[in-house]
Write a protein that holds these residues in place. Structure first.
Motif, mmCIF file in Angstrom:
data_model
loop_
_atom_site.group_PDB
_atom_site.id
_atom_site.type_symbol
_atom_site.label_atom_id
_atom_site.label_comp_id
_atom_site.label_asym_id
_atom_site.label_seq_id
_atom_site.Cartn_x
_atom_site.Cartn_y
_atom_site.Cartn_z
ATOM 1 N N HIS A 66 17.386 -28.407 -56.274
ATOM 2 C CA HIS A 66 17.015 -27.424 -57.277
ATOM 3 C C HIS A 66 17.842 -26.157 -57.089
ATOM 4 O O HIS A 66 18.327 -25.868 -55.993
ATOM 5 N N GLN A 67 17.977 -25.416 -58.162
ATOM 6 C CA GLN A 67 18.744 -24.180 -58.129
ATOM 7 C C GLN A 67 18.252 -23.246 -57.027
ATOM 8 O O GLN A 67 19.041 -22.610 -56.322
ATOM 9 N N GLN A 68 16.948 -23.181 -56.832
ATOM 10 C CA GLN A 68 16.385 -22.261 -55.841
ATOM 11 C C GLN A 68 16.610 -22.717 -54.401
ATOM 12 O O GLN A 68 16.341 -21.956 -53.462
ATOM 13 N N ASP A 69 17.081 -23.962 -54.200
ATOM 14 C CA ASP A 69 17.405 -24.426 -52.846
ATOM 15 C C ASP A 69 18.657 -23.750 -52.303
ATOM 16 O O ASP A 69 18.906 -23.748 -51.098
ATOM 17 N N GLN A 71 20.901 -20.568 -51.585
ATOM 18 C CA GLN A 71 20.868 -19.107 -51.459
ATOM 19 C C GLN A 71 22.185 -18.495 -51.906
ATOM 20 O O GLN A 71 22.217 -17.623 -52.762
ATOM 21 N N THR A 94 21.648 -22.369 -47.401
ATOM 22 C CA THR A 94 20.462 -22.841 -48.105
ATOM 23 C C THR A 94 19.361 -21.793 -48.036
ATOM 24 O O THR A 94 19.342 -20.923 -47.158
ATOM 25 N N ALA A 95 18.446 -21.876 -48.984
ATOM 26 C CA ALA A 95 17.316 -20.955 -49.017
ATOM 27 C C ALA A 95 16.379 -21.257 -47.849
ATOM 28 O O ALA A 95 16.334 -22.383 -47.343
ATOM 29 N N GLN A 212 23.710 -25.444 -60.287
ATOM 30 C CA GLN A 212 23.800 -23.997 -60.424
ATOM 31 C C GLN A 212 23.143 -23.509 -61.710
ATOM 32 O O GLN A 212 22.646 -22.380 -61.772
ATOM 33 N N GLY A 214 20.530 -24.950 -63.069
ATOM 34 C CA GLY A 214 19.134 -25.374 -63.095
ATOM 35 C C GLY A 214 18.877 -26.575 -63.971
ATOM 36 O O GLY A 214 17.783 -26.719 -64.532
#
Length: 293
Positions: A66-69, A71, A94-95, A212, A214
């Protein structure tokens, strides 16, 4: 940033006449991908879309989904005398909370523009890291707001896609030396195309851009590649949630095995009105093909 093409002197022989002239060649340079500061892999690639390439590579590794993975991704200083940036090393951070699969941590291998994920061609590896089942009942941008009819493709539509891919290959026209990967909607609309000296890099660039933006999983799309369909390319399609992979050349036996196991539709030798369907024939309107024949 590295150049996509470079000029080199060539001796040209045509009908017995010899001449010297400059020729345009596709550039090929190494890219080292680091994960949270630690070296992970090196691939030979055509410079450009490096961040997308790294992101797509890590989707196929089961690290990002996922996009939020993600950072951030940055270029690192290269091994030059003055410490300047060579743009051949990227570090993916990574996040917090993203779990790195053990198989990725153990990998740390050299890959080339032709071999892709060498040393990890394992059906079990894909089975344990895939985030999504191959699902064609959602829209092409990963939305899960409602059910849709399963993907059903007319062979005549598939037959038109290679020409659309070829027409969109800008760098190939100048060099004749690049592979391409294109992403189409189920109605044949071209969503994106990437070129690279390596087929697997071109696919990584497509998938990385989708991450990127999403847009994963790519549930109702067709991935078309300009060469053969290797296990690595089938793996990348499965990891991105793409239901249909088509290639203008042959698939490998392991690519077919993975397609059969995962539910991926795999089409090879897509040339004009001719094609071979190796797996997932339920997504192909075979009666329409028979009627046209």
């Amino acid at each position: 940033m590295g150049r996509v093409t470079e000029r080199r002197k060539v001796i040209r022989i045509r009908d017995g006449a010899v001449s010297a002239r400059p020729d345009t060649l596709v550039a090929e340079e190494p890219l080292e991908i680091r994960l949270n500061g630690k070296p992970l892999a090196i691939t030979m690639r055509t410079p450009g879309d490096d961040f997308a390439l790294a992101a797509g590579f890590l989707v196929s590794e089961g690290v990002l989904a996922h996009q939020q993975d993600l950072q951030n991704i940055v270029y690192c200083a290269g091994a030059t005398v003055d410490g300047s940036n060579t743009y051949n090393i990227v570090d993916v951070k990574t996040a917090p909370g993203v779990v790195i699969p053990d198989i990725t941590l153990e990998r740390n291998v050299y890959t080339t523009s032709s071999c892709g994920l060498c040393g990890k061609a394992s059906l079990d590896a894909v089975r344990t890291t895939a985030r999504w089942p191959i699902d064609d009942t959602h829209d092409a941008h990963g939305a899960h707001g409602g059910e849709a009819p399963p993907v059903r493709l007319d062979p005549a539509l598939l037959a038109r896609l290679p020409d659309r891919l070829r027409a969109a290959q800008r760098v190939f026209d100048r060099t004749g030396g690049l592979h391409a990967a294109a992403l189409f909607r189920e109605d044949g609309e071209l969503l994106d195309i990437r070129e690279d000296v390596g087929r697997h890099n071109a696919v990584d660039k497509l998938v990385g851009r989708a991450l990127q933006n999403g847009a994963l999983p790519l549930s109702r799309t067709i991935l078309l590649v300009s060469g053969r369909a290797s296990f690595e390319l089938a793996q990348k399609a499965v990891m991105a949630g793409i239901p249909v992979l088509a290639a203008v050349s042959a698939p490998s036996s392991l690519a077919v095995d993975l397609a059969l196991e995962s539910g991926l539709t795999l089409v090879g030798f897509l040339r004009g009105a001719s094609m071979n369907v190796y797996a997932g024939e339920d997504r192909i309107a075979l009666r329409a093909a028979a009627a046209q024949g």
